[in-house]
Write a protein that holds these residues in place. Structure first.
Motif, PDB file in Angstrom:
ATOM      1  N   UNK A  20       6.646   2.451  12.185  1.00 39.34           N
ATOM      2  CA  UNK A  20       7.055   1.189  11.573  1.00 39.34           C
ATOM      3  C   UNK A  20       7.824   1.494  10.296  1.00 39.34           C
ATOM      4  N   UNK A  21       9.009   0.880  10.135  1.00 32.79           N
ATOM      5  CA  UNK A  21       9.826   1.078   8.935  1.00 32.79           C
ATOM      6  C   UNK A  21      10.359  -0.277   8.498  1.00 32.79           C
ATOM      7  N   UNK A  22       9.999  -0.690   7.292  1.00 27.34           N
ATOM      8  CA  UNK A  22      10.504  -1.953   6.762  1.00 27.34           C
ATOM      9  C   UNK A  22      11.855  -1.763   6.087  1.00 27.34           C
ATOM     10  N   UNK A  23      11.951  -0.791   5.189  1.00 31.66           N
ATOM     11  CA  UNK A  23      13.173  -0.582   4.413  1.00 31.66           C
ATOM     12  C   UNK A  23      13.826   0.732   4.807  1.00 31.66           C
ATOM     13  N   UNK A  24      15.075   0.661   5.243  1.00 31.28           N
ATOM     14  CA  UNK A  24      15.810   1.856   5.609  1.00 31.28           C
ATOM     15  C   UNK A  24      15.688   2.194   7.084  1.00 31.28           C
ATOM     16  N   UNK A  25      15.989   3.439   7.397  1.00 32.54           N
ATOM     17  CA  UNK A  25      15.942   3.918   8.778  1.00 32.54           C
ATOM     18  C   UNK A  25      15.221   5.261   8.815  1.00 32.54           C
ATOM     19  N   UNK A  26      14.799   5.650   9.993  1.00 33.31           N
ATOM     20  CA  UNK A  26      14.190   6.970  10.154  1.00 33.31           C
ATOM     21  C   UNK A  26      15.271   8.042  10.012  1.00 33.31           C
ATOM     22  N   UNK A 279       9.447 -13.446   3.206  1.00 33.57           N
ATOM     23  CA  UNK A 279       8.079 -12.991   3.425  1.00 33.57           C
ATOM     24  C   UNK A 279       7.574 -12.201   2.224  1.00 33.57           C
ATOM     25  N   UNK A 280       8.384 -11.307   1.692  1.00 38.44           N
ATOM     26  CA  UNK A 280       7.959 -10.479   0.565  1.00 38.44           C
ATOM     27  C   UNK A 280       7.755 -11.298  -0.702  1.00 38.44           C
ATOM     28  N   UNK A 281       8.472 -12.398  -0.824  1.00 43.57           N
ATOM     29  CA  UNK A 281       8.287 -13.259  -1.997  1.00 43.57           C
ATOM     30  C   UNK A 281       6.882 -13.842  -2.048  1.00 43.57           C
ATOM     31  N   UNK A 282       6.192 -13.848  -0.903  1.00 50.45           N
ATOM     32  CA  UNK A 282       4.825 -14.355  -0.866  1.00 50.45           C
ATOM     33  C   UNK A 282       3.777 -13.306  -1.167  1.00 50.45           C
ATOM     34  N   UNK A 283       4.184 -12.065  -1.407  1.00 50.37           N
ATOM     35  CA  UNK A 283       3.234 -11.010  -1.761  1.00 50.37           C
ATOM     36  C   UNK A 283       2.777 -11.216  -3.196  1.00 50.37           C
ATOM     37  N   UNK A 284       1.489 -11.113  -3.497  1.00 50.77           N
ATOM     38  CA  UNK A 284       1.008 -11.344  -4.868  1.00 50.77           C
ATOM     39  C   UNK A 284       1.749 -10.496  -5.894  1.00 50.77           C
ATOM     40  N   UNK A 285       2.294 -11.169  -6.899  1.00 49.42           N
ATOM     41  CA  UNK A 285       2.982 -10.490  -7.990  1.00 49.42           C
ATOM     42  C   UNK A 285       4.408 -10.086  -7.700  1.00 49.42           C
ATOM     43  N   UNK A 352       7.473 -12.159  10.140  1.00 51.11           N
ATOM     44  CA  UNK A 352       6.896 -12.433   8.820  1.00 51.11           C
ATOM     45  C   UNK A 352       5.439 -11.997   8.728  1.00 51.11           C
ATOM     46  N   UNK A 353       4.651 -12.270   9.759  1.00 48.64           N
ATOM     47  CA  UNK A 353       3.235 -11.885   9.724  1.00 48.64           C
ATOM     48  C   UNK A 353       3.079 -10.366   9.671  1.00 48.64           C
ATOM     49  N   UNK A 354       3.896  -9.659  10.416  1.00 43.73           N
ATOM     50  CA  UNK A 354       3.817  -8.199  10.416  1.00 43.73           C
ATOM     51  C   UNK A 354       4.250  -7.619   9.067  1.00 43.73           C
ATOM     52  N   UNK A 355       5.240  -8.245   8.451  1.00 49.65           N
ATOM     53  CA  UNK A 355       5.690  -7.800   7.124  1.00 49.65           C
ATOM     54  C   UNK A 355       4.583  -7.984   6.101  1.00 49.65           C
ATOM     55  N   UNK A 357       1.371  -8.164   6.682  1.00 47.81           N
ATOM     56  CA  UNK A 357       0.294  -7.218   6.987  1.00 47.81           C
ATOM     57  C   UNK A 357       0.633  -5.828   6.453  1.00 47.81           C
ATOM     58  N   UNK A 358       1.882  -5.401   6.643  1.00 46.43           N
ATOM     59  CA  UNK A 358       2.315  -4.103   6.133  1.00 46.43           C
ATOM     60  C   UNK A 358       2.225  -4.069   4.611  1.00 46.43           C
ATOM     61  N   UNK A 359       2.643  -5.146   3.951  1.00 48.02           N
ATOM     62  CA  UNK A 359       2.563  -5.212   2.496  1.00 48.02           C
ATOM     63  C   UNK A 359       1.114  -5.134   2.023  1.00 48.02           C
ATOM     64  N   UNK A 360       0.224  -5.801   2.740  1.00 42.99           N
ATOM     65  CA  UNK A 360      -1.192  -5.764   2.360  1.00 42.99           C
ATOM     66  C   UNK A 360      -1.759  -4.352   2.494  1.00 42.99           C
ATOM     67  N   UNK A 361      -1.428  -3.662   3.568  1.00 42.69           N
ATOM     68  CA  UNK A 361      -1.887  -2.284   3.749  1.00 42.69           C
ATOM     69  C   UNK A 361      -1.332  -1.368   2.670  1.00 42.69           C
ATOM     70  N   UNK A 362      -0.103  -1.621   2.271  1.00 38.19           N
ATOM     71  CA  UNK A 362       0.526  -0.850   1.190  1.00 38.19           C
ATOM     72  C   UNK A 362      -0.181  -1.097  -0.137  1.00 38.19           C
ATOM     73  N   UNK A 363      -0.407  -2.374  -0.469  1.00 39.03           N
ATOM     74  CA  UNK A 363      -1.012  -2.710  -1.760  1.00 39.03           C
ATOM     75  C   UNK A 363      -2.448  -2.214  -1.860  1.00 39.03           C
TER      76      UNK A 363
END
Length: 370
Positions: A20-26, A279-285, A352-355, A357-363
């Motif tokens: 899974x890659x959100x930003x950029x490419x492999x 979607x990212x705008x909804x991440x806390x902070x 959006x839901x997957x994004x 979820x990924x942000x939550x795992x990151x944080x």
């Protein structure tokens, strides 16, 4: 091997292994890139020699066609191409001043080459984090040879003017007797926001530079396009600057492949970037800019030190095979860091839901958040 190089190789290896890659490419290996080039090469294609023949001439023809220009010249770097464009404007007008934004590439990333090598002076067009307006150009207190417009203005957050604003500022430059040069390193993806084709955008200017690796996935290289007089001049100064290499077919072939493969996909990336940013705008902070993005790239801020954010992203990649966003750097506000998000092919697989979820795992990998 330096520690910085070892760290970079570790990040690249981790990103290559991600599912899974959100930003950029492999990142592609050298062998993978060679295989891709081999698949795109016609059997009877011969090498170019000092810029003549082969894939280089085909690339120049293709770029000129896409930009609606009389001609185009291939350059090994955009830095070299833009120095030539600014020098040409100075010689034609007899002026040594160039209208530059304080956040433009020549002022931030080229070690003052325009001044040291070209003998030119910078006239700052505006202090605002956007391209200048027509009113600001009309109010400049000294004449300039060339108005330099970076589309989009990367170090302000990949921001673009509207089409009407762009037309107006070009008109203001003309009224001042100035030429217009477009830094179009990311012009290909700017067509969506501006609502006009690359050729229609380039038609506003005297010269346009485009990159082949920033959005098209090429190896390196750039082109400078304009009328035949400009390109003749560009070829002469390219030689003087040491840019007429013996053979450049690998870079030219990769650029042609990018025009064929990635160029048609960029509009889709731009559209999806709006969904990713929302979607990212909804991440806390979190905060994103611009909202919505003008291209497929935008800035993201989070209220944590950059060192912690980079460590969390690397741990996520190595342990969960998921890449959120790297390249975090601290800002002038203590404890607040930013990164640039690039939405490309891998991100299209995420809704959006997957994004979120990924942000939550990151944080959750940040100190004090688990």
């Amino acid at each position: 091997m330096t520690d910085a190089y070892a760290d970079r190789m570790r990040r690249l290896a981790a990103q290559r292994d991600c599912d899974t890659v959100l930003s950029g490419v492999r990142p592609a290996s050298v062998r993978e890139q060679l295989a891709a080039l081999g698949a795109a090469v016609p059997e009877d294609l011969l090498p170019d020699f000092y810029g003549e023949g082969g894939a280089v001439e085909e690339l120049e023809r293709r770029v000129a066609e896409l930009l609606g220009a009389e001609a185009a010249a291939f350059f090994p770097t955009g830095t070299m191409a833009q120095q030539v464009a600014m020098r040409h404007g100075a010689e034609l007008t007899g002026r040594d001043a160039v209208g530059l934004h304080p956040l433009s590439h020549p002022l931030l990333h080229e070690r003052d080459a325009y001044a040291v090598l070209g003998g030119l002076r910078a006239v700052r067009t505006t202090e605002a984090p956007r391209n200048p307006t027509a009113e600001e150009v009309a109010a400049l207190d000294e004449p300039i040879a060339t108005l330099f417009l970076e589309l989009p203005l990367r170090d302000a957050g990949f921001v673009l003017p509207t089409w009407d604003e762009l037309v107006a500022v070009v008109g203001a430059a003309r009224e001042r007797g100035a030429r217009v040069h477009l830094d179009g390193a990311r012009l290909w993806e700017s067509t969506v926001h501006l609502g006009h084709s690359a050729a229609e955008i380039a038609a506003l200017a005297d010269s346009t530079y485009v990159s082949f690796y920033k959005s098209l996935g090429g190896h390196s290289g750039a082109a400078l396009a304009g009328d035949a007089e400009l390109v003749r001049y560009a070829r002469a100064w390219r030689h003087r600057y040491g840019g007429t290499l013996f053979q450049q077919w690998p870079a030219a072939l990769a650029a042609l492949a990018g025009l064929e493969r990635e160029l048609p996909r960029l509009a889709g990336y731009v559209a999806h970037a709006k969904r990713v940013a929302e979607a990212l705008a909804g991440v806390p902070g979190a905060r994103v800019h611009p909202a919505p993005p003008h291209t497929h790239q935008f800035r993201l801020w989070l209220p944590y030190p950059a060192e912690d954010l980079n460590a969390a992203n690397l741990a996520l990649a190595e342990e969960e095979k998921a890449w959120f966003a790297g390249g975090w750097r601290d800002t002038e506000v203590p404890g607040l860091a930013l990164t640039e998000v690039t939405v490309a092919g891998p991100a299209l697989e995420l809704d959006a839901d997957q994004i979120l979820d990924l942000a939550d795992r990151f944080l959750r990998r940040l100190p004090g958040t688990s």
